[in-house]
Design an enzyme around this catalytic site. Structure first.
Site, short mmCIF file in Angstrom:
data_model
loop_
_atom_site.label_atom_id
_atom_site.label_comp_id
_atom_site.label_asym_id
_atom_site.label_seq_id
_atom_site.Cartn_x
_atom_site.Cartn_y
_atom_site.Cartn_z
N HIS A 43 0.87 -1.13 0.04
CA HIS A 43 0.03 0.13 0.05
C HIS A 43 0.84 1.39 0.16
O HIS A 43 0.33 2.46 -0.39
CB HIS A 43 -0.82 0.06 1.18
CG HIS A 43 -2.19 0.73 1.06
ND1 HIS A 43 -2.45 1.23 -0.18
CD2 HIS A 43 -3.20 0.79 1.64
CE1 HIS A 43 -3.73 1.89 -0.23
NE2 HIS A 43 -4.18 1.63 1.02
N ARG A 44 2.17 1.07 0.22
CA ARG A 44 2.87 2.32 0.12
C ARG A 44 3.07 2.72 -1.30
O ARG A 44 3.39 3.80 -1.65
CB ARG A 44 4.56 1.99 0.64
CG ARG A 44 4.39 1.72 2.02
CD ARG A 44 5.79 1.29 2.63
NE ARG A 44 6.38 -0.05 1.88
CZ ARG A 44 7.68 -0.56 2.10
NH1 ARG A 44 8.44 0.21 2.77
NH2 ARG A 44 7.79 -1.73 1.21
#
Length: 437
Positions: free
Chosen positions: A410-411
């Site tokens: 999700h980064r």
């Protein structure tokens, strides 16, 4: 000019490898491509090949040494040629004491030989190999397979159990084994040694506590995935896919193959083709986070998770973006066979950019996989199952359905990016003709 033989790098994060065996001796003639040494990381054992024809010279490290990657380990000389003046072994990390003791005796078999023997049901205990120090090599197992009488008549015990029994002056045929098919383990010998004559009576109770060492490949996998789950914020999205058209495509592709061809198209190959097509439309999923930059990778090097008895390996199909379903199927079969036969090449484990993990053959409907760093996403697929799906009139129709679960970093990847990828993947699998448009 002397040709350097270097310790290869088998993985993105690998720093060193251990020398398990020298398959050629100092002064032996070699041809380009000949295996000259067997080395191991925590996850896989592989062979170093001769980079050119010549004479193996200047071996710098003994068996058991842990050598940094890209370090020179030996040289290939031409007749009349001398070693470089600076040819000396830099100080490397020593092998663990248990490994040094084992390798000084060079007992047991190479990983390749051990796997071949296990698959063929051949007992290697007590076998004197043709390798250095009596190490059992692949050709020794091949000999045993063609001469089964050579391994007949021996007590079913592990090499470690035999060694302990000899030290304790115990007769193995008086010890009860707790391993598969009554195979005597080292723990059985220790128990018999401590208990004295009573240990030769009844077999070990079925409920006896047994342990599996958390070492080697199992430890490497565990620590790598632990770090991944702790350091990478996973986001998971899931879709159900109607696989009817993909199954029809697979059947059609197999009908196009020549009679007797081994390159049968599996459903995994069809999924791989759809994944490659979807990654081209969503390149952010084929990326890598490097410090302060997100690097979009030009090639799709597709990893396919393969389950072995020792753990999980992820061999890679290089540059999959330029390959059709038939070629992907052929390369998938080849790399899987090499993984299971212990014959992986250096390039088979390098530079993966995206991974597919398929547990459908185990009857699993759906699951979420953990990302394999430094990749940013992994696709988990379950079995194709029959399920009633309502048609446009609300009537139930039986379809072949598969659940695909994407785990993403999700980064790097937003939920919308992941959703678009899954939408494209579903379209490619439900309407394979879009991949040729």
């Amino acid at each position: 000019m002397a040709k350097e033989v270097i310790m290869p790098k088998f993985g993105f994060t690998q720093e060193d490898s251990q020398i398990l065996a020298w398959l050629k001796n100092e002064g032996d003639p070699v041809e380009k491509g000949d295996p000259i040494a067997e080395v191991s990381t925590d996850k896989v054992s592989m062979e170093i090949e001769a980079p050119e024809d010549g004479i193996l010279s200047g071996i710098l490290y003994p068996v058991g040494a842990v050598v940094p990657v890209t370090q020179v380990v030996a040289y290939i000389l031409q007749p009349g040629e001398n070693l470089p003046a600076a040819a000396s072994a830099p100080v490397g990390k020593p092998a663990p004491a248990a490994v040094v003791q084992k390798e000084e005796k060079l007992s047991g078999a190479s990983p390749v030989a051990a796997r071949m023997a296990k698959e063929a049901g051949v007992d290697l205990s007590g076998v004197e190999g043709s390798g250095p120090g009596g190490r059992i090599l692949k050709q020794d197992v091949e000999f045993l397979l063609s001469h089964p009488q050579a391994s007949a008549g021996k007590v079913n015990a592990t090499p470690a159990a035999r060694s302990l029994a000899a030290q304790a002056k115990l007769e193995l045929n008086q010890v009860s084994g707790s391993g598969p098919e009554g195979r005597i383990q080292a723990a059985d010998v220790r128990r018999a040694s401590q208990a004295g004559p009573a240990a030769t009576a009844p077999a070990v109770p079925a409920a006896a506590r047994r342990t599996i060492p958390f070492t080697g490949m199992r430890r490497a996998i565990g620590l790598n995935l632990q770090a991944s789950y702790q350091q990478i914020p996973h986001i998971t999205l899931q879709v159900d896919v109607d696989m009817s058209a993909s199954e029809a495509l697979r059947v059609q592709a197999n009908q196009m193959l020549p009679a007797g061809s081994k390159d049968k198209v599996s459903l995994t190959a069809v999924i791989a083709r759809a994944v490659v097509w979807s990654l081209a439309r969503n390149p952010i999923l084929n990326s890598r986070l490097e410090e302060e930059e997100i690097v979009l990778l030009p090639d799709v090097n597709l990893g396919i998770a393969v389950a072995l008895d020792e753990g999980l390996l992820v061999p890679v199909i290089q540059q999959a973006q330029g390959k059709g379903t038939l070629q992907l199927a052929a390369e998938l079969r080849e790399v899987t066979e090499r993984a299971r036969g212990g014959k992986l090449r250096q390039t088979d484990l390098q530079d993966g950019t995206f991974t597919i993990s398929n547990l459908g053959m185990f009857g699993i409907d759906r699951f979420a996989a953990i990302i394999n760093p430094p990749q940013t996403a992994i696709l988990a697929v379950g079995q194709v199952r029959k399920q009633f799906v309502p048609d446009e009139h609300g009537q139930p129709v039986l379809h072949s359905v598969m659940t695909a679960t994407l785990s993403a970093d999700h980064r790097v990847i937003d939920g919308a990016d992941a959703a678009r990828f899954l939408a494209d993947l579903r379209q490619a699998l439900e309407k394979p003709e879009v991949m040729t448009l």
